[in-house]
Structure formats: C-alpha cells, structure tokens
Design a protein around this motif. Structure first.
Motif, mmCIF file in Angstrom:
data_model
loop_
_atom_site.group_PDB
_atom_site.id
_atom_site.type_symbol
_atom_site.label_atom_id
_atom_site.label_comp_id
_atom_site.label_asym_id
_atom_site.label_seq_id
_atom_site.Cartn_x
_atom_site.Cartn_y
_atom_site.Cartn_z
ATOM 1 N N VAL A 198 -7.847 -1.771 7.212
ATOM 2 C CA VAL A 198 -6.296 -1.502 7.652
ATOM 3 C C VAL A 198 -5.995 -0.081 6.640
ATOM 4 O O VAL A 198 -6.255 -0.396 5.233
ATOM 5 N N HIS A 225 -6.873 -0.874 12.149
ATOM 6 C CA HIS A 225 -5.488 -0.444 12.221
ATOM 7 C C HIS A 225 -4.937 0.685 11.213
ATOM 8 O O HIS A 225 -5.655 0.554 10.160
ATOM 9 N N ALA A 227 -1.555 2.221 9.340
ATOM 10 C CA ALA A 227 -0.068 2.017 8.980
ATOM 11 C C ALA A 227 0.277 2.685 7.865
ATOM 12 O O ALA A 227 -0.444 2.628 6.799
ATOM 13 N N GLN A 233 0.820 -2.843 5.965
ATOM 14 C CA GLN A 233 -0.570 -2.966 5.823
ATOM 15 C C GLN A 233 -0.870 -4.529 5.392
ATOM 16 O O GLN A 233 -1.698 -5.103 5.758
ATOM 17 N N LEU A 236 -0.285 -7.180 7.933
ATOM 18 C CA LEU A 236 -1.606 -7.059 8.939
ATOM 19 C C LEU A 236 -2.668 -7.751 8.203
ATOM 20 O O LEU A 236 -3.298 -8.678 8.970
ATOM 21 N N ALA A 241 -6.095 -9.237 9.800
ATOM 22 C CA ALA A 241 -6.533 -8.156 10.829
ATOM 23 C C ALA A 241 -7.334 -7.451 9.879
ATOM 24 O O ALA A 241 -8.189 -6.411 10.634
#
Length: 299
Positions: A198, A225, A227, A233, A236, A241
C-alpha cells in the motif's frame, strides 16, 4: 494608480495558469478573481486576457503587466520584511504549509506556542506535499514550509531557500496481525519481496522514494493500493490488503489488526523547514521556525 490587490490577482493567474488555480492560491472564489481582473483591464484600458479553449491566456499586454506585477509585489514583500525587522516585533501574518503527518504531528503544538508567545501574530496553515510546498514558498503562496527527504533520497531545494533541520523521523513496516513476520523484532525490506504494498499516490515524492528504495534492494514493487493519508493506509493493512511504510511522526493510534515491525536497515525521514532567504529578517519567520523546532523536540 494601479491597485495592488488587482496586481496580486494578475500575478497569481500568471503563476498558476488558470482562474480556478489562481483563486485557490489566493483563497478566494473564481468569481472574485474574474471581477478583479476585469477591473484591472478597465484600469489600464487594455485587454489583459484572451480566451484559450475553456480557459484563458494572457495577452501581450497582460504578460507585460504580469512581469511588472511580480517585481512590484516582490518589492512590497521586501519592504514589509524590512519594516517588520526594524520594529523587531512578531506581528502580522505568517502562512505555513506541511505534509500531512507533519501537519498532524507538529502544527497543534506550534500553534499553541505562537498563540501564547505572540498573540498579535496571525498564523494560517495548509497541507501540501513536499514538492508542492517548495514551489509554494518560491511563488510566495506560503511563507514557510515543512518538507522532508529520506536518508537515501534527497528532495531538491533551490539555493534561494533557507532551511532549518527539525527532526529525523524513524519508520516501521506495518503488516496485518496475521502476517508471517508480525512477531519479528526487526525485518529487512527484502523480506517483503512477495508482498503487495500500500503506497502513497503516484507522482508524490514518497512514492518515488519507495520505488527507488525497494528496487535498490532487488525487490520489484507490487503496488496493490494507493492512498495519500496514512490512516487510510493503515486501515487497508488492517483489512489484510498488503504492507506499508509507517513513519512515526503524526502516526497516532494504530488500528486493531495492525502490527508495526522495525526495519533493520534504519529508514529515516529528514524533516526540515524552508523559507525564502529574503524573508530571513522577519521576526515572524524566526518565531515560527523556533516554535516548529520546539514542537519537534529539536535542541
């Protein structure tokens, strides 16, 4: 007699390139910008703007006047700095920008100190990413900026800016609680070669740093991802994630389901303040820098 505020509006349009961005930089509405420019055109008796698709561009007369406006405003700022320096009092207004975790970690204590010690000083703050902050200081949109670079990747700072070191910020790797490395006392970045990441949004300085750092360790990043906000973050990460870099400045409470693991090769963010060298004499700048250093725990 040319109106100074209208010249300031023209200068903002020339620097930002559009009415909407000029309005954002001046903290006014687009209608207010258009009205000021229309009045300035009547004042000088020449067309300063021309349609350019959906936007506008400066005419030759507009460009000529914008050049003069930039020099006039620079002289006005220098005069204000000289007067403030001669008085030796911390008064007027100072505009400060910072990247989000520094704004969260440093601004509350900084504002508290400045309100207590210098009640006649007005402080305005805003969040900007480091590269944007440097440009904002150069353009005169802010007076002082809190920016960062990394121990292995420096942020370019033009020579006309002065800097003061505030703190070194250590970072950890945030992983889900069930991650295979969650209980380690320290890790290497190479340990995450197979993990999804992330990251900050593409184009931001910290995104470029992450790509550079992982690749320098032989890891090809797999970004799952993007962010911009650290709390997003971490949320997630709590959802399983991926993993992310988690700086300590302004981090706040960590969500349930997230574990923080120190990195063996210490990764540090160098946090510092920058301002225009020609504003160095202003007591308000010196007071703001001192308050930021106090908030950062700098000696």
């Amino acid at each position: 007699m040319l109106n100074l505020e209208r010249l300031r509006t023209l200068d903002a349009l020339a620097r930002h390139g559009s009415v909407s961005r000029a309005a954002e930089g001046l903290h006014v509405t687009t209608s207010a910008v258009s009205q000021q420019l229309a009045k300035l055109e009547r004042e000088v008796g020449q067309q300063l703007l021309a349609r350019n698709g959906r936007g506008v561009r400066l005419t030759d007369a507009g460009s000529l006047l914008a050049d003069h406006a930039a020099r006039i405003l620079s002289q006005v700022e220098l005069a204000q700095s000289d007067i403030e320096a001669q008085r030796g009092e911390v008064v007027g207004e100072v505009r400060i920008s910072a990247f989000p975790t520094a704004a969260r970690g440093l601004f509350p204590a900084t504002l508290t100190t400045l309100r207590a010690d210098h009640p006649e000083l007005t402080v305005r703050t805003r969040e900007l990413e480091p590269a944007q902050s440097v440009l904002a200081v150069l353009r005169g949109d802010v007076d002082l900026a809190v920016v960062l670079d990394w121990s292995n990747k420096r942020l370019p700072v033009p020579g006309e800016l002065t800097r003061a070191e505030l703190l070194d910020d250590a970072t950890d790797i945030a992983v889900p609680a069930g991650h295979r490395l969650a209980d380690r006392t320290e890790v290497d970045l190479e340990d995450f070669a197979d993990d999804a990441w992330v990251s900050w949004p593409e184009g931001e300085f910290c995104y470029e740093w992450l790509m550079f750092t992982l690749r320098s360790r032989g890891v090809e990043p797999r970004i799952a991802h993007l962010a911009g906000e650290h709390h997003t973050q971490l949320a997630l990460i709590a959802a399983g994630a991926g993993v992310c870099v988690a700086p300590r400045l302004g981090r706040g409470p960590v969500p349930d389901g997230v574990r923080l693991v120190p990195v063996r090769q210490t990764m540090r963010r160098h946090v510092h303040a920058v301002w225009r060298a020609d504003a160095d004499r202003r007591p308000s700048i010196r007071a703001a820098v001192a308050a930021l250093r106090s908030a950062a725990g700098a000696p």
